[in-house]
Design a protein around this motif. Sequence first.
Motif, PDB file in Angstrom:
ATOM      1  N   ARG A 192       0.815  -1.223   0.000  1.00  0.00           N
ATOM      2  CA  ARG A 192       0.000   0.000   0.000  1.00  0.00           C
ATOM      3  C   ARG A 192       0.847   1.270   0.000  1.00  0.00           C
ATOM      4  NH1 ARG A 192      -2.946  -2.864   4.482  1.00  0.00           N
ATOM      5  NH2 ARG A 192      -4.783  -3.813   3.517  1.00  0.00           N
ATOM      6  N   SER A 194       3.064   2.416  -1.943  1.00  0.00           N
ATOM      7  CA  SER A 194       3.137   3.083  -3.244  1.00  0.00           C
ATOM      8  C   SER A 194       1.961   4.021  -3.432  1.00  0.00           C
ATOM      9  CB  SER A 194       3.143   2.050  -4.365  1.00  0.00           C
ATOM     10  OG  SER A 194       4.278   1.246  -4.284  1.00  0.00           O
ATOM     11  N   ILE A 195       0.791   3.611  -2.910  1.00  0.00           N
ATOM     12  CA  ILE A 195      -0.405   4.421  -3.066  1.00  0.00           C
ATOM     13  C   ILE A 195      -0.485   5.477  -1.968  1.00  0.00           C
ATOM     14  CG2 ILE A 195      -2.932   4.333  -3.070  1.00  0.00           C
ATOM     15  CD1 ILE A 195      -2.185   1.273  -4.083  1.00  0.00           C
ATOM     16  N   GLU A 301      -7.416   3.799  -5.465  1.00  0.00           N
ATOM     17  CA  GLU A 301      -8.054   3.109  -4.343  1.00  0.00           C
ATOM     18  C   GLU A 301      -9.254   2.295  -4.824  1.00  0.00           C
ATOM     19  OE1 GLU A 301      -7.055   5.655  -0.342  1.00  0.00           O
ATOM     20  OE2 GLU A 301      -8.927   6.084  -1.361  1.00  0.00           O
ATOM     21  N   GLN A 304      -8.424  -1.008  -6.583  1.00  0.00           N
ATOM     22  CA  GLN A 304      -8.104  -2.167  -5.751  1.00  0.00           C
ATOM     23  C   GLN A 304      -9.364  -2.931  -5.330  1.00  0.00           C
ATOM     24  OE1 GLN A 304      -5.050  -1.204  -2.676  1.00  0.00           O
ATOM     25  NE2 GLN A 304      -5.137   0.776  -3.656  1.00  0.00           N
ATOM     26  N   THR A 373       0.177  -4.437  -5.215  1.00  0.00           N
ATOM     27  CA  THR A 373       1.571  -4.067  -5.476  1.00  0.00           C
ATOM     28  C   THR A 373       1.738  -3.561  -6.902  1.00  0.00           C
ATOM     29  OG1 THR A 373       2.318  -5.755  -3.910  1.00  0.00           O
ATOM     30  CG2 THR A 373       3.957  -4.876  -5.417  1.00  0.00           C
ATOM     31  N   GLY A 376      -0.064  -0.172  -7.493  1.00  0.00           N
ATOM     32  CA  GLY A 376       0.688   0.891  -6.817  1.00  0.00           C
ATOM     33  C   GLY A 376       1.948   1.247  -7.565  1.00  0.00           C
ATOM     34  N   ARG A 380       2.854   4.901  -9.401  1.00  0.00           N
ATOM     35  CA  ARG A 380       4.091   5.628  -9.079  1.00  0.00           C
ATOM     36  C   ARG A 380       4.877   5.955 -10.340  1.00  0.00           C
ATOM     37  NH1 ARG A 380       7.615   2.408  -4.951  1.00  0.00           N
ATOM     38  NH2 ARG A 380       8.128   1.290  -6.863  1.00  0.00           N
TER      39      ARG A 380
END
Length: 715
Positions: A192, A194-195, A301, A304, A373, A376, A380
């Motif tokens: 998480r 990364s987010i 979000e 996911q 993963t 995220g 990025r």
Amino acid sequence: MNVSEAVREELGEKHVYRVSGFTCAGCANKFEKNVEKLEHVIDAKVNFGALKITVYGEASVQEIEQAGSFENIKIFPEKQAVLYEKDPFLKWYGSLLISAFFLVTGFLFYYLYEENSPQTIIAFAASILIGGYSLFKAGLKNLIKLDFDMKTLMTIAIIGAVFIGQWSEGAVVVILFAISEALESFSMKKARQSIRSLMDIAPKEALIRRNGKEFTAEADDIEINDVLIVKPGQKIAMDGIVIKGISAVNQAAITGESVPVEKKVNDAVFAGTLNAEGLLEVNVTKRAEDTTIAKIIHLVEEAQAERAPSQAFIEKFAKYYTPIIMVIAFLVAILPPLFGTGSFHTWLYQGLSVLVVGCPCALVISTPISIVTAIGNAARNGVLIKGGIYLEEMGALRAIAFDKTGTLTKGTPVVTDFINLEESLTDTELFSWLAALEYRSQHPLASAILKKAELEQISYKDVIVENFTSITGRGIQGTTNGETLYIGSPALFTENLSMKLPSVLQLQISELQSEGKTVMAAGTAEKLFALFAVADEVRENSKIVLEKLQGLGIGKTIMLTGDNEATARAIGKETGVTEVRSQLLPEEKLKLVKALKAEYKKVAMVGDGVNDAPALAASSVGIAMGGAGTDTALETADVALMGDNLSKLPFTIKLSKKALAIIKQNITFSIGIKLAALLLVIPGWLTLWIAIFADMGATLIVTLNSLRLLRVRDR
């Protein structure tokens, strides 16, 4: 209960909360089911990756928290920031450390005294009670309700171990299960990050000017049309338009671009980007909750929460898997003694080991951690993937259709060739006259001529043009310096003005047109002064991107365009697509995408997110270019390349293929190691130690395997 999104929207009662207290994916699923059972709740949807729950219907905070009391779950309003990672180390791992201390003490007493001495039993019992308190609390509640999840299995196994006098193994099972849960919790936190790191990109306050006064304001209090004053080295707090200053801005957080982009007056800037050099004044165009970075966070979000096909399969499999394991364990404990093939004590121990090895921790975590993963990591690097289903679809693509303009090409026409045919005029003088006429034109190609004039600093605005007229479908005319000039297609001169062009000029025109360029001529009614060609430039990296895609197994790449065949063929040859289709209307592009899908099954369409919407929607995955600049791209595309950079496409496919491979590896390994351990029951070799090591080892391996997705880079 499975309520469609349309029905949910009709109900209108939607409440979103952030959640604190989840320890595993299985617990999240159980919490979702418990909330669904509340009296006035129509449906509930837990987003384990984003730690959120959406409730459709009416339920108080207390009722929802009560539904999660088995994990001491707490909920907060969606807008409220929740500091999940700030809890002290001892709060998370204190009981585990104390339990481990008593376990070591127990083994010390085991060797100093004897296996069943009071000191040894007390030490192991303390280890079991302290380390397994939360486990037993949830497991016993579930057992009373006949709700058999992984905590119920572990509780029965540990109680059974104590019942038959296996205190040491019971304590080891507690410790290793606690370590397994800690690993699962840590891995999801890592995934998480990364987010969550996106949430900290935009500054929380900024220096603004409002009604002539300068002051520092909280980001949430900044209003549209306020003026941000951004000094060198500061981050930009809000989306807006530059009204004063020139600077280089690092947009990596939004678009994934590593090189700073020059920003000047009238250029758009985004919240969370870094002003590297000059002082900028920015007119705010969006409130904090509507900025591009806020939308990215929200959409990532939400992504996911969209369960991928493999995740849906695992959840369905786990629903039947746990009861089956319970039945197998029961049969292992009962049948052999009944048929006289061993003692009840021995086979009860084997049955308890089956319960432990059957714990589906690794299986349940195998898919969601990989998806969180990967999504995220993509965010990025400037790629927004809007759900696990699209992540999987990207990894399975076999064909990709490209819109030409703005995708394979830059989308802005430029002057590529200029041939001066009038020796008495310099290039500058002649181009000044051309630009003066085009300055008064509304034709799309006029911008290319004006751009070249400005780039080469050729003055044209002071040139007097009289009697300016547009010649429909052919070109323009106007009088300057007492002479009437014409600019237009060669047909304007050969047909309208009845001019006979020399064969040399005709050959030059044909050669330029065969290169996919639009040829224009300029001159008087008696003679030509110049030829110039305009074209939509191919992106510098288009050919490299197409080569990388072929290397990734994309066998079919097709360019779809409304341009004429010669232009399309020239650009297709330059970019390296395997097929070109030209002179297409939007409905024809849609038919072609459908035909591709019928032949290749998994097909993506790449466009700008605004045009060709039907074709984008009909594809397996709709991919939009330049998502940072258009709200439409963010909202309509399945995948958005945030920067106007086609090179992100091979990275996204590489990441998706890697994610697909890792998900398959995780599922295969999780099931395989369980089956291998269960086979040890036949010769009676399965022990609680082997069972828990098989379970914890599988969890650790699938976790580390999934986190490898963080290492996939855009190269």
